[in-house]
Design a protein around this motif. Structure first.
Motif, mmCIF file in Angstrom:
data_model
loop_
_atom_site.group_PDB
_atom_site.id
_atom_site.type_symbol
_atom_site.label_atom_id
_atom_site.label_comp_id
_atom_site.label_asym_id
_atom_site.label_seq_id
_atom_site.Cartn_x
_atom_site.Cartn_y
_atom_site.Cartn_z
ATOM 1 N N THR A 83 8.878 6.151 1.137
ATOM 2 C CA THR A 83 8.889 4.810 1.728
ATOM 3 C C THR A 83 7.498 4.186 1.767
ATOM 4 O OG1 THR A 83 8.671 5.717 3.951
ATOM 5 C CG2 THR A 83 10.901 5.275 3.165
ATOM 6 N N PHE A 84 6.477 5.002 1.623
ATOM 7 C CA PHE A 84 5.121 4.469 1.636
ATOM 8 C C PHE A 84 4.511 4.386 0.240
ATOM 9 C CE2 PHE A 84 5.425 6.101 6.011
ATOM 10 C CZ PHE A 84 5.139 4.925 6.690
ATOM 11 N N ALA A 85 5.318 4.524 -0.797
ATOM 12 C CA ALA A 85 4.794 4.481 -2.166
ATOM 13 C C ALA A 85 4.124 3.152 -2.470
ATOM 14 C CB ALA A 85 5.910 4.756 -3.156
ATOM 15 N N TRP A 86 4.646 2.070 -1.959
ATOM 16 C CA TRP A 86 4.063 0.750 -2.203
ATOM 17 C C TRP A 86 2.699 0.610 -1.554
ATOM 18 C CZ3 TRP A 86 2.837 -1.980 2.129
ATOM 19 C CH2 TRP A 86 3.427 -1.545 3.324
ATOM 20 N N LEU A 87 2.440 1.402 -0.501
ATOM 21 C CA LEU A 87 1.182 1.285 0.223
ATOM 22 C C LEU A 87 -0.014 1.674 -0.637
ATOM 23 C CD1 LEU A 87 -0.051 0.520 2.904
ATOM 24 C CD2 LEU A 87 0.310 2.847 3.682
ATOM 25 N N SER A 88 0.180 2.609 -1.564
ATOM 26 C CA SER A 88 -0.935 3.014 -2.412
ATOM 27 C C SER A 88 -1.385 1.854 -3.291
ATOM 28 C CB SER A 88 -0.565 4.253 -3.219
ATOM 29 O OG SER A 88 -0.265 3.987 -4.523
ATOM 30 N N SER A 89 -0.462 1.019 -3.744
ATOM 31 C CA SER A 89 -0.839 -0.165 -4.534
ATOM 32 C C SER A 89 -1.613 -1.155 -3.685
ATOM 33 C CB SER A 89 0.408 -0.843 -5.097
ATOM 34 O OG SER A 89 1.082 0.029 -5.947
ATOM 35 N N VAL A 90 -1.179 -1.359 -2.467
ATOM 36 C CA VAL A 90 -1.872 -2.279 -1.568
ATOM 37 C C VAL A 90 -3.280 -1.768 -1.265
ATOM 38 C CG1 VAL A 90 -1.852 -3.273 0.764
ATOM 39 C CG2 VAL A 90 0.263 -3.158 -0.563
ATOM 40 N N LEU A 91 -3.398 -0.475 -0.987
ATOM 41 C CA LEU A 91 -4.720 0.092 -0.701
ATOM 42 C C LEU A 91 -5.642 -0.003 -1.910
ATOM 43 C CD1 LEU A 91 -3.738 3.236 1.401
ATOM 44 C CD2 LEU A 91 -4.798 1.128 2.218
ATOM 45 N N LEU A 92 -5.095 0.179 -3.112
ATOM 46 C CA LEU A 92 -5.892 0.059 -4.329
ATOM 47 C C LEU A 92 -6.393 -1.375 -4.501
ATOM 48 C CD1 LEU A 92 -7.002 1.451 -6.815
ATOM 49 C CD2 LEU A 92 -4.867 0.927 -7.976
ATOM 50 N N LEU A 93 -5.543 -2.342 -4.212
ATOM 51 C CA LEU A 93 -5.959 -3.745 -4.299
ATOM 52 C C LEU A 93 -7.040 -4.072 -3.258
ATOM 53 C CD1 LEU A 93 -2.540 -5.524 -4.910
ATOM 54 C CD2 LEU A 93 -4.461 -5.322 -6.505
ATOM 55 N N ILE A 94 -6.898 -3.546 -2.061
ATOM 56 C CA ILE A 94 -7.913 -3.765 -1.019
ATOM 57 C C ILE A 94 -9.237 -3.134 -1.437
ATOM 58 C CG2 ILE A 94 -8.572 -3.177 1.355
ATOM 59 C CD1 ILE A 94 -5.575 -3.481 2.078
ATOM 60 N N ALA A 95 -9.180 -1.909 -1.969
ATOM 61 C CA ALA A 95 -10.404 -1.237 -2.420
ATOM 62 C C ALA A 95 -11.070 -2.019 -3.542
ATOM 63 C CB ALA A 95 -10.081 0.186 -2.874
ATOM 64 N N ALA A 96 -10.282 -2.534 -4.475
ATOM 65 C CA ALA A 96 -10.847 -3.329 -5.574
ATOM 66 C C ALA A 96 -11.501 -4.598 -5.038
ATOM 67 C CB ALA A 96 -9.757 -3.667 -6.586
ATOM 68 N N ALA A 97 -10.852 -5.243 -4.083
ATOM 69 C CA ALA A 97 -11.425 -6.457 -3.497
ATOM 70 C C ALA A 97 -12.729 -6.151 -2.768
ATOM 71 C CB ALA A 97 -10.415 -7.098 -2.542
#
Length: 171
Positions: A83-97
């Motif tokens: 259920t938290f698989a989508w969170l890794s994409s969000v965290l990656l986008l935050i890290a990139a920003a």
């Protein structure tokens, strides 16, 4: 293997990056040792012993290993829970920003709360010559913002394992 790759990346990075960025911290400690006694009695053995700064480097190793363990463990939690698989994409986008903001000088400057907090902690420790203070200084300075560290930490997070992340960052 990842630990070997990170070990050699650390060696190469230390020659081109770390010497210029963190070298002054090491030189400051060596000079503090040189100034504590008469310069004439400060021979080659004392210079070599001071240059190794084992407690300081063990402190940095402690911080890097703990950060690797935390990154690997956090990733393990995300990979184990569907259920938290989508969170890794969000965290990656935050890290990139955040990396882009830092690249343009907008994220962490001299007025950053992190930088100010580290300076408050490191100031008194940097003038101390005791091994405990130097170990704590190494721990504190292990949290300095560093692109080389961020890359290694991302690789450690990719292990999705507390133990493997810790070993990767220790290397």
């Amino acid at each position: 293997s990842l630990p070997s790759a990170l070990f050699f990346a650390g060696l190469a990075g230390s020659l081109v990056h770390c010497v210029g960025m963190c070298g002054p911290f090491v030189l400051g400690q060596v000079m503090a040792d040189a100034e504590k006694g008469a310069v004439s009695s400060y021979g080659e053995w004392q210079r070599l012993a001071g240059a190794s700064l084992i407690p300081y480097h063990l402190g940095r190793l402690t911080t890097y290993t703990a950060l690797g363990a935390a990154a690997g463990a956090a990733t393990a939690v995300f990979t184990a829970t569907s259920t938290f698989a989508w969170l890794s994409s969000v965290l990656l986008l935050i890290a990139a920003a955040l990396m882009l903001l830092q690249a343009f000088g907008l994220a962490a400057g001299t007025t950053s709360p992190l930088t100010a907090g580290l300076a408050r902690l490191a100031g008194p420790l940097s003038s101390s010559r005791g091994p405990a203070a130097r170990y704590i200084l190494g721990i504190v300075l292990g949290f300095l913002p560093c692109g080389l560290l961020y890359g290694a930490l991302a690789a450690a997070a990719g292990t999705a394992s507390l133990r493997e992340g810790a070993v990767a960052m220790a290397a």
